[in-house]
Design an enzyme around this catalytic site. Structure first.
Site, mmCIF file in Angstrom:
data_model
loop_
_atom_site.group_PDB
_atom_site.id
_atom_site.type_symbol
_atom_site.label_atom_id
_atom_site.label_comp_id
_atom_site.label_asym_id
_atom_site.label_seq_id
_atom_site.Cartn_x
_atom_site.Cartn_y
_atom_site.Cartn_z
ATOM 1 N N SER A 335 0.788 -1.213 0.000
ATOM 2 C CA SER A 335 0.000 0.000 0.000
ATOM 3 C C SER A 335 0.827 1.274 0.000
ATOM 4 O O SER A 335 1.534 1.551 -0.952
ATOM 5 C CB SER A 335 -0.945 -0.050 1.200
ATOM 6 O OG SER A 335 -1.865 0.992 1.137
ATOM 7 N N LYS A 360 -0.986 -3.895 -3.340
ATOM 8 C CA LYS A 360 -2.202 -3.289 -2.791
ATOM 9 C C LYS A 360 -2.238 -1.826 -3.191
ATOM 10 O O LYS A 360 -1.496 -1.016 -2.656
ATOM 11 C CB LYS A 360 -2.212 -3.430 -1.268
ATOM 12 C CG LYS A 360 -3.387 -2.719 -0.614
ATOM 13 C CD LYS A 360 -4.682 -3.385 -0.990
ATOM 14 C CE LYS A 360 -5.864 -2.646 -0.407
ATOM 15 N NZ LYS A 360 -6.151 -1.393 -1.117
#
Length: 420
Positions: A335, A360
């Site tokens: 992320s 992600k």
């Protein structure tokens, strides 16, 4: 650590206190705390303070979606009914209808999220969402130990936080964790073990007890500890004998970016930096952008879309652009950490060493439900400065880590040469 990893793995709707709840550190963290630019900051800041946020999606309305002030009510109603209903509106509507019918709005929202097929969608109770905010602040409830599962399934203690209940009990890195409250933990996922340590099944607060079965060499023993409210520093800095500065970031909690900038300024002149992002499962996007700013002189960090509207994140000018830099990553780099890695790689600022990152790269937005709980659904995705999608792909490093990742990173750093 003994708290839930606040930023890892796909989240599932919570259907009871017994379900382990883990959080994901993505752009939602920024949206929930007002850290994503270009959105309605009032609602974002409100979400951070724990007061209601709008149930409608954040971002500009679609063309023609809001009626002119002169439009008759009936025409405006007809227009709204013909407009597509977003997933977040569907979830909010399901919760409101359930509440009006005397049913559980959380369960209705969970069913709506499940039907949406959103891998990262989740519904949080007010208490869970507060814990999420605490995690972003670097706070958690636990005993202060980090653990990992070895290849043979055993659970080993990898680190003990200074001043924590685990440290006071004499637990050390390298000890084996055999059981938690009588439940054997060998072979179990680390997230399950963390849940037991936290007492998630009972929503155990600070001050509650937990009994650990431990082993050191051939010696086995049990020890009862009391959980405590703890703070953790997500940025650590150490200097190697050759002058290399290693900056380890475990998560992008509040203040992490400024700590990185301070570490970069304090590094010895003409020395290189290893930015260790292994196991960093995300956090606040603004902190990742601030970290990028430590190494870039302005420019693009990432682009992202929210309900079809394109936006961009930019670094601040004045970063150190000459010092040799290696970013060390692995499959646990997720992320916001991938956003940072992608920026440093695409901008030619760092060589990336390690293994492919998690992949992600989606954007979630929070929606406050009628009972005070919060639903989050995916509304878009981000891309690296070169336009590459991270979601489902990850970032491929420039060089493989080999058997000793840190040694490999330092060797590569040496090859980058003197910044002068």
């Amino acid at each position: 650590m003994s708290g839930r990893d606040p930023f890892c793995q796909p989240r599932r709707s919570r259907s009871g206190a017994g379900l382990t709840l883990v959080f994901v550190g993505v752009l939602v963290a920024g949206a929930a705390t007002g850290s994503l630019p270009g959105h309605e900051r009032g609602s974002a800041a409100s979400a951070h303070r724990g007061v209601p946020v709008p149930s409608a999606p954040v971002g500009p309305p679609a063309p023609g979606s809001a009626p002119d002030s002169s439009t008759p009510d009936s025409a405006a109603s007809a227009h709204r009914s013909s407009s597509p209903v977003s997933p977040s509106e569907q979830v909010a509507r399901a919760a409101a209808e359930a509440m009006a019918a005397g049913k559980s709005p959380v369960e209705a929202a969970e069913h709506a999220v499940s039907r949406s097929g959103d891998r990262w969608g989740a519904v949080y109770s007010p208490g869970d969402y507060e814990e999420f905010q605490d995690a972003l602040d670097g706070r958690y409830t636990g005993v202060g130990l980090w653990a990992r599962r070895a290849r043979d399934g055993r659970i080993d203690v990898t680190e003990v936080q200074t001043g924590s209940p685990a440290a006071d009990a004499g637990i050390r890195a390298g000890d084996r964790l055999r059981s938690v409250d009588g439940e054997k933990v060998d072979g179990r996922p680390v997230t399950d073990v963390v849940s037991l340590l936290r007492g998630d099944a009972d929503d155990a607060p600070a001050g509650t007890s937990v009994t650990l079965g431990l082993q050191r060499g051939s010696h086995t023993w049990t020890r009862t500890l009391r959980r405590a409210r703890l703070s953790t520093d997500s940025v650590s800095v150490r200097r190697l004998s050759d002058g290399t500065t290693v900056i380890k970031i475990t998560a992008f909690t509040k203040g992490a970016g400024d700590k990185v900038r301070t570490a970069v300024r304090g590094a010895p002149a003409r020395s290189g930096i290893v930015l260790d992002l292994r196991g960093n499962s995300g956090g606040l996007v603004t902190e990742a952008v601030t970290t990028a700013s430590a190494f870039l002189d302005g420019g693009l960090v990432a682009t992202y879309d929210v309900d079809g509207s394109q936006r961009a994140l930019h670094a601040e000018p004045g970063g150190d652009t000459t010092r040799p830099l290696v970013a060390l990553v692995d499959g646990g780099t997720m992320s916001a950490a991938e956003l940072l890695t992608g920026a440093l790689k695409d901008r030619g600022r760092a060589l990336v060493v390690g293994s492919r990152t998690f992949g992600k790269g989606s954007v979630q937005m929070p929606t406050r439900l009628p009972d005070g709980s919060v639903a989050e659904l995916t509304v878009g995705h981000y891309r690296t400065p070169a336009g590459r999608s991270v979601d489902g792909h990850g970032i491929t490093p420039d060089l493989d880590a080999g058997t000793d990742p840190m040694s490999r990173a330092c060797t590569v750093l040496t090859g980058l040469g003197d910044p002068s």
